[in-house]
Design a protein around this motif. Structure first.
Motif, mmCIF file in Angstrom:
data_model
loop_
_atom_site.group_PDB
_atom_site.id
_atom_site.type_symbol
_atom_site.label_atom_id
_atom_site.label_comp_id
_atom_site.label_asym_id
_atom_site.label_seq_id
_atom_site.Cartn_x
_atom_site.Cartn_y
_atom_site.Cartn_z
ATOM 1 N N MET A 164 0.831 -1.206 0.000
ATOM 2 C CA MET A 164 0.000 0.000 0.000
ATOM 3 C C MET A 164 0.863 1.252 0.000
ATOM 4 N N GLY A 165 2.137 1.098 0.414
ATOM 5 C CA GLY A 165 3.029 2.251 0.324
ATOM 6 C C GLY A 165 3.656 2.699 1.631
ATOM 7 N N ILE A 166 3.952 1.740 2.512
ATOM 8 C CA ILE A 166 4.700 2.094 3.720
ATOM 9 C C ILE A 166 6.027 1.345 3.686
ATOM 10 N N PRO A 169 7.993 4.424 -1.203
ATOM 11 C CA PRO A 169 6.702 4.375 -0.513
ATOM 12 C C PRO A 169 6.160 5.781 -0.249
ATOM 13 N N THR A 170 4.874 5.859 -0.011
ATOM 14 C CA THR A 170 4.263 7.149 0.330
ATOM 15 C C THR A 170 4.744 7.597 1.710
ATOM 16 N N LEU A 171 4.855 6.621 2.595
ATOM 17 C CA LEU A 171 5.275 6.917 3.964
ATOM 18 C C LEU A 171 6.537 6.125 4.291
ATOM 19 N N VAL A 172 7.556 6.821 4.770
ATOM 20 C CA VAL A 172 8.823 6.175 5.106
ATOM 21 C C VAL A 172 8.981 6.144 6.621
ATOM 22 N N LEU A 173 9.203 4.961 7.178
ATOM 23 C CA LEU A 173 9.435 4.841 8.617
ATOM 24 C C LEU A 173 10.899 4.498 8.843
#
Lengths: 385, 255
Positions: free
Chosen positions: B79-81, B164-168
């Motif tokens: 989904m993009g994480i 990804p949309t969100l990078v952790l």
């Protein structure tokens, strides 16, 4: 031994089929535009030539050998293919299985029913259209689930489908529920033991401890296949398994298998469904093992729960360990070499397994990468210096 | 503006121990949020819970408006994480190039991966990433032979390749020299032009370099939230965390 020597020659000439991505020239030396060009389309010509020569030698070999040797070599080639199927799941994906003998035997039984029913149709000793062991056990007609195996196409499908579906079901449960590592291995041991007991207990349908014996020679649609013909079929099959596995493991798919082996959690955070990859390779591997078993029966002329038992499954593991995990050609060489050693050792002593055991110990303790693995590492080092 | 990630009253329990006691936070589009806090505050656990590495006991995680609580990790990734772990979690037996190739978007199904070809587009993307992380000369090197700092960069590269949309990011600069740390900060800042970033950090200099908004965790709860200025002047934060950090720095300077 000639074969073994040929294969060793192959090893020495081309120790390590390089991964296409490892063929990437070092960017310091090459222009940037060449980084990472996959070379699947330009397989090393050296490897192709040597493999081709070995294939031709193997193909004309039976013309110079006696039927005992041809039959032995056919069996060893099949054991090689079986070992390759285990190498795919153990060497590449890191799943140690003792159940590959089970998949082999399931395919073997499918073929054995076909051959046995073929014989029964010609009229057997009891004058009934029924295999002998079923008559002994009081069956009066062919069970519905065995009857279709009278037809070759159905038997051929069953030879692949039965072990593959069985493996898929097991795989679905163990890989979806995230069982991993040594627990999978324990489950495969349990499956092997359970099926052995089950096949022995169902004497009327499986022939019990003796299994299915005195099967007919292989004939497909009324045409008898001579021993040499069978040998060539097996040689083609083994070559196909080797080349196919090489192709598969050189793709991105192979890269993913290697990643699963090293750290299966990490790759799921990159978006890969690890369980489905494991189930796929596990099922594919079982299907290959099934065909191997099916081709083995016309040579061996019988199949029995001996091949279901853990001892046989262990032998497959030994071939892969000695040949070198993740090398594909290594397990084939080990299966052929050990088969020959067993053949000679058997004439000298009853305890040939002791010889194999000692060999295994030496490999595990001193050359954990296996024969081919060590040789290729040695050449890699030599190249760097 | 709708948040990209929204975490509501998140609780994580490890065999009776409450590692997170109801944390709520939001991350906006292309925002950098930095999470700080003493050891055991639940920082890594928070990221683990977002990507389903640790099971969520209560509360919800929404990503782009969709509930992703306790979803399969691979689905969350698709989904993009993207996630970078605390200790470099890279493939030692593969080359740097192969590590990045695996991380690229797409081709994640079985048959896709068998038929996938290394297109010029993919190769260019990987070369771009190699340039960003400064490892162009190590493309064909097995990761096992790289230094700790370089491995950190390989993993940052993997996250960039994943796009990804969100990078952790969990402690992206651990084990790096001050120069390397600064360079990493610049990479993260440029990353935030197209991505939302959540980073866990200890190094206050680094936090000041990248942070737009800081969240302080303490004993599984959110202690404070605000700009660098606000956090530095927050008496509670100074007491439980920054003060201690100062002492740590002093001790480190003396030894």
């Amino acid at each position: 031994m000639l074969v073994a020597r040929g294969l060793l020659l192959f090893l020495i000439c081309f120790p390590h089929p390089p991964h296409p991505l490892s063929l990437i020239p070092h960017p310091l030396k090459m222009s940037q535009s060449t980084i990472g060009i996959a070379k699947r389309s330009q397989l090393p010509t050296k490897l192709m030539t040597i493999s081709g020569i070995i294939f031709i030698i193997m193909a004309i070999l039976p013309l110079f050998l006696g039927s005992f040797q041809v039959s032995l070599l056919s069996k060893l080639l099949l054991f090689g293919a079986l070992a390759v199927s285990l190498d795919l799941v153990w060497g590449f994906t890191g799943i140690l299985s003792f159940a590959h003998g089970v998949f082999f035997t399931l395919g073997g039984y499918a073929m054995a029913y076909y051959l046995k029913l073929n014989l029964a149709a010609e009229g057997n000793t009891y004058g009934v259209d029924l295999p002998d062991f079923m008559v002994w056990n009081g069956l009066t007609e062919l069970p519905w689930f065995i009857a279709p195996l009278k037809y070759f196409p159905l038997a051929a499908i069953a030879m692949v489908a039965v072990p593959a579906i069985f493996a898929y079901l097991i795989g679905w449960f163990i890989f979806r529920s995230k069982v991993s590592g040594v627990y999978i291995t324990i489950i495969t041991l349990a499956i092997s033991s359970a099926l052995t007991t089950f096949f022995i207990s169902q004497q009327a349908y499986t022939g019990g401890t003796n299994g299915i014996t005195d099967v007919s020679r292989l004939s497909i649609f009324g045409i008898d296949i001579p021993l040499n013909g069978l040998y060539w079929m097996i040689l083609l099959f083994t070559t196909f398994v080797l080349v196919g596995s090489y192709w598969l493991t050189q793709s991105n798919f192979g890269l993913i298998l290697r990643s699963i082996k090293e750290n299966e959690n990490r790759i799921s955070y990159l978006g890969y469904d690890v369980a489905s990859f494991k189930i796929f390779i596990w099922t594919l591997s079982a299907g290959i093992a099934g065909i191997t078993g099916g081709l083995f029966v016309p040579l061996n002329r019988f199949i029995s729960p001996v091949y279901l038992a853990v001892a046989f499954g262990t032998q497959v593991v030994i071939w892969v360990a000695i040949g070198g995990r993740g090398t594909l050609i290594g397990p084939v060489i080990a299966a052929i070499l050990l088969g020959q050693i067993q053949n000679y050792a058997e004439r000298v002593t009853q305890d040939w397994q002791l010889v194999v055991g000692i060999l295994l110990l030496i490999v595990v303790l001193f050359i954990p990468d296996g024969l081919v693995g060590s040789v290729s590492k040695f050449f890699d080092k030599a190249k760097k210096q | 503006m709708k948040p990209i990630l929204s975490v509501k009253d998140l609780q994580v329990v490890f065999s009776g121990f409450k590692a997170l006691k109801g944390v709520t936070l939001e991350v906006g589009d292309r925002e950098i949020v930095t999470i700080i806090g003493p050891n055991g505050a639940g920082k890594s656990t928070l990221l683990d819970a977002i990507v389903s590495k640790s099971p969520v006991a209560a509360g919800k995680v929404y990503f782009q408006g969709k509930n992703i609580t306790n979803k399969n990790p691979y689905e969350i990734a698709r989904m993009g994480i993207g996630r970078k772990f605390q200790n470099p979690n890279v493939y030692n037996e593969l080359t740097v190039f192969e590590n990045l190739l695996l991380s690229l978007k797409g081709d994640h199904g079985i048959f896709d991966s068998i038929t996938a070809k290394l297109t010029k587009k993919k190769r260019d993307k990987i070369i771009d990433v190699l340039e960003i992380i400064g490892l162009l000369n190590y493309a064909a090197t097995p990761v096992a032979s790289l230094s700790h700092g370089q491995k950190q960069w390989v993993e940052i590269g993997m996250v960039i390749a994943q796009d990804p949309t969100l990078v952790l990011l969990d402690e992206p600069t651990a084990g790096m020299t001050p120069e390397e740390t600064h360079a990493t900060g610049e990479i993260i800042k440029s990353l935030a032009q197209n991505h939302s970033v959540v980073a866990i950090e200890h190094d206050m200099e680094f936090v000041k370099q990248i942070a737009e908004r800081i969240i302080v965790l303490h004993q599984g709860e959110k202690l404070a939230e605000g700009s660098v200025q606000e956090i530095q002047n927050n008496p509670q934060v100074i007491e439980v965390y920054l003060g201690r950090e100062k002492i740590d720095v002093d001790v480190a300077a003396r030894t």
